[in-house]
Design an enzyme around this catalytic site. Structure first.
Site, short mmCIF file in Angstrom:
data_model
loop_
_atom_site.label_atom_id
_atom_site.label_comp_id
_atom_site.label_asym_id
_atom_site.label_seq_id
_atom_site.Cartn_x
_atom_site.Cartn_y
_atom_site.Cartn_z
N VAL A 228 0.86 -1.18 0.00
CA VAL A 228 0.00 0.00 0.00
C VAL A 228 0.90 1.23 0.00
CG1 VAL A 228 -1.84 1.27 1.19
CG2 VAL A 228 -1.77 -1.24 1.33
N CYS A 229 0.53 2.23 -0.79
CA CYS A 229 1.22 3.51 -0.82
C CYS A 229 2.72 3.29 -1.14
CB CYS A 229 1.00 4.23 0.50
SG CYS A 229 1.34 6.01 0.47
N THR A 230 3.62 3.88 -0.38
CA THR A 230 5.05 3.76 -0.68
C THR A 230 5.64 2.42 -0.26
OG1 THR A 230 5.57 4.92 1.39
CG2 THR A 230 5.48 6.25 -0.62
#
Length: 212
Positions: free
Chosen positions: A99-101
């Site tokens: 998720v995300c970075t």
């Protein structure tokens, strides 16, 4: 089915907890939070900690790997112990996700080389720098690799994954029980929709400056 959620200092809470809340409801699932050392791990605001019940060495072969993002994802990207664990776990995992970075960490481990993936919109160029083709899609499947864009998109990713694993009816049931029916008061959840002056304020910032 064992689901391992990686924790590291200054992870973003919803990146980990959002997907966890849904994935843990899959019948027969065992969800475990893992870190380099067992014990509490502080989030990116320092005001909340999740407890890693097991060390990385304790969980070498999870069925699903989940890597959250966070301001310290760059440090995790350069941590040999975390990268080695990801490579080992990925060798036998059914699904490897982020998720995300968190996708930057998977990329640094060499797991997304030449693949399509997504991340927070502010980190697209950093994802490209580790040999990954970034896309603005909210959830991206490329083989067994599943990546979600910024923070809240991890909930969508979890539902997509539940549908693949347990079927549409199970995914819809979990969506209903968690009452996931988003109706935000603003339509500003992507750089294409948000006011230009707000987008401009964040453009050019480093990953460490991602809003938390």
């Amino acid at each position: 089915m064992q689901i391992a959620v990686l924790l590291y200092d200054r992870f973003t809470t919803l990146d980990a907890v959002g997907p966890y809340e849904l994935l843990a409801r899959i019948p027969g699932a065992e969800t475990v939070f893992v870190a380099k050392e067992a014990g509490p791990v502080r989030n990116d605001q320092g005001s909340l900690a999740l407890v890693a019940d097991k060390t990385l060495a304790d969980v070498p072969t999870p069925d699903i790997v989940l890597v959250p993002g966070g301001p310290d994802s760059r440090q995790a990207m350069n941590d040999p112990e975390i990268l080695d664990w990801l490579r080992t776990a990925d060798a036998t995992s059914t699904w490897t996700t982020s998720v995300c970075t968190g996708s930057l960490i998977l990329g640094a481990a060499g797991l997304l080389a030449g693949r399509r993936a997504t991340t927070h919109w502010l980190a697209f160029e950093e994802l490209r720098a580790v040999g990954v083709e970034p896309t603005g899609e909210r959830v991206v499947f490329d083989g067994k690799y599943v990546t979600a864009a910024g923070v809240s998109s991890g909930i969508d990713m979890a539902l997509h994954l539940i549908g693949r694993i347990a079927g549409d009816a199970t995914a819809q049931t979990i969506q209903l029980l968690t009452e996931y029916d988003p109706q935000p008061p603003y339509d500003a959840g992507s750089p294409e929709k948000a006011p230009a002056e707000i987008v401009a304020r964040w453009c050019g910032t480093a990953t460490e400056a991602l809003p938390s």
